[in-house]
Design an enzyme around this catalytic site. Structure first.
Site, PDB file in Angstrom:
ATOM      1  N   PHE A  12       8.745  10.024  -2.472  1.00 41.22           N
ATOM      2  CA  PHE A  12       9.770   9.103  -1.996  1.00 41.22           C
ATOM      3  C   PHE A  12      10.042   7.933  -2.941  1.00 41.22           C
ATOM      4  CE2 PHE A  12       7.344  10.829   1.635  1.00 41.22           C
ATOM      5  CZ  PHE A  12       8.344  11.605   2.206  1.00 41.22           C
ATOM      6  N   SER A  65      -8.772   5.130   3.063  1.00 42.77           N
ATOM      7  CA  SER A  65      -8.742   3.903   2.260  1.00 42.77           C
ATOM      8  C   SER A  65      -9.806   2.917   2.722  1.00 42.77           C
ATOM      9  CB  SER A  65      -7.358   3.261   2.352  1.00 42.77           C
ATOM     10  OG  SER A  65      -7.349   1.960   1.842  1.00 42.77           O
ATOM     11  N   HIS A  78       2.463   2.913   6.556  1.00 43.64           N
ATOM     12  CA  HIS A  78       3.406   1.796   6.556  1.00 43.64           C
ATOM     13  C   HIS A  78       3.491   1.042   7.874  1.00 43.64           C
ATOM     14  CE1 HIS A  78       4.439   3.636   2.801  1.00 43.64           C
ATOM     15  NE2 HIS A  78       5.367   2.740   2.542  1.00 43.64           N
ATOM     16  N   HIS A 125       4.938  -1.505  -2.182  1.00 44.76           N
ATOM     17  CA  HIS A 125       6.145  -0.682  -2.104  1.00 44.76           C
ATOM     18  C   HIS A 125       6.702  -0.756  -0.689  1.00 44.76           C
ATOM     19  CE1 HIS A 125       8.289   3.428  -2.570  1.00 44.76           C
ATOM     20  NE2 HIS A 125       8.983   2.489  -3.174  1.00 44.76           N
ATOM     21  N   ARG A 163      -5.248  -3.162   6.612  1.00 43.52           N
ATOM     22  CA  ARG A 163      -6.558  -2.699   6.142  1.00 43.52           C
ATOM     23  C   ARG A 163      -6.564  -2.508   4.625  1.00 43.52           C
ATOM     24  NH1 ARG A 163      -6.732   1.182  10.645  1.00 43.52           N
ATOM     25  NH2 ARG A 163      -6.117   2.733   9.098  1.00 43.52           N
ATOM     26  N   GLY A 185      -2.550   5.517  -1.320  1.00 38.85           N
ATOM     27  CA  GLY A 185      -1.475   6.370  -0.823  1.00 38.85           C
ATOM     28  C   GLY A 185      -0.978   7.289  -1.922  1.00 38.85           C
ATOM     29  N   GLY A 188      -1.839  12.966   5.571  1.00 36.34           N
ATOM     30  CA  GLY A 188      -0.523  12.438   5.887  1.00 36.34           C
ATOM     31  C   GLY A 188      -0.559  11.185   6.724  1.00 36.34           C
TER      32      GLY A 188
END
Length: 209
Positions: free
Chosen positions: A15, A119, A139, A164, A146, A41, A70
Site C-alpha cells: 500500500f 511487535s 493502524h 506512515h 504499543r 509492519g 495480518g
C-alpha cells in the site's frame, strides 16, 4: 534508487505509494548511517524494498518485524483483505511467503532481516539502538500506541522516527497514527523535519519519550 529496485518496489504487493516510498528511502539513506533501520509492519515487503535500498546505500541493515498474520484492516470482511494471502491449512492470513519472494526477487536478502513475531513481544527483548524507526503496523489505537511505546525509546539522539498513514483530516483515513504522531511531537523528544503525503519524519532531539 536503482531502476531495478524502483521497478521492484512499484510492482510489489502493498500500500506504499511510490512518492511516499521515495521519501522513506531518502530518510533511511540519511538516518541509516546512525544505526540499524527498524520497520514495524512488514506485510509483503513493498516498503522494505525502499528501506533495503537505502540500507545498501548507507551501509546499514533493515530489521522488519511482523507476525505476518495480518493487521485488522486486512482480515476477511475488511476493505484491504487479499484472499490470496490466506493459508488454507489454518484459515489465517500469512504474508511471510510473499514477503520472502519479494525481497529475494529484489536482491535485498543481505540488507533486509525479518523477525517473525508480535511487535510488542519483540520490543520487550530488543536492546540495540536504532538509527531510524518506521512505524507502519496495525493502524488502530492500541497497536500504534504499543509500537511507539515499545520501540521509540531505542531511537538514538539525532535518529529518526517515521510514521506512515498520518491523516490530520478524518475524511482521509484513520486517526490513530495521527494521534500518536502528535504525542511524539508533544513529548519534546522529537521534532518534525519533513512531510510528504502521509509520511512524517521526526528527528530525535532529546529525552522525554
Amino acid at each position: 534508487m536503482s531502476s531495478d529496485l524502483v521497478y521492484a518496489a512499484k510492482h510489489a504487493k502493498g500500500f506504499m505509494p511510490h512518492e511516499e516510498g521515495t521519501a522513506l528511502f531518502e530518510a533511511a539513506c540519511r538516518y541509516g548511517k546512525l544505526g540499524p533501520i527498524c520497520e514495524i509492519g512488514t506485510y509483503c515487503g513493498k516498503s522494505a524494498i525502499y528501506l533495503g535500498a537505502a540500507a545498501r546505500h548507507a551501509g546499514s541493515v533493515v530489521i522488519t518485524v511482523d507476525h505476518h498474520r495480518g493487521s485488522e484492516e486486512i482480515q476477511p470482511g475488511w476493505a484491504h483483505h487479499d484472499p490470496t494471502l490466506v493459508d488454507p491449512r489454518f484459515g489465517k492470513m500469512d504474508s511471510l511467503p510473499t514477503f520472502r519472494n519479494t525481497i529475494a526477487a529484489a536482491g535485498l536478502e543481505d540488507e533486509v532481516i525479518a523477525i517473525v513475531g508480535s511487535s510488542e513481544r519483540v520490543a520487550g527483548l530488543w536492546r540495540a539502538p536504532l538509527g531510524m524507526l518506521f512505524i507502519d503496523g496495525g493502524h488502530s489505537e492500541e497497536p500504534v500506541t504499543r509500537d511507539y511505546e515499545g520501540w521509540a525509546p531505542h531511537v538514538v539522539e539525532g535518529g529518526a522516527l517515521v510514521f506512515h498513514d498520518v491523516y490530520p483530516d478524518p475524511a482521509d483515513g484513520g486517526q490513530a497514527p495521527y494521534r500518536v504522531y502528535l504525542r511524539a511531537l508533544e513529548s519534546g523528544a522529537f521534532t518534525e523535519v519533513s512531510a510528504l503525503g502521509s509520511v512524517r519524519v521526526l528527528e530525535r532531539v532529546g529525552p522525554g519519550i
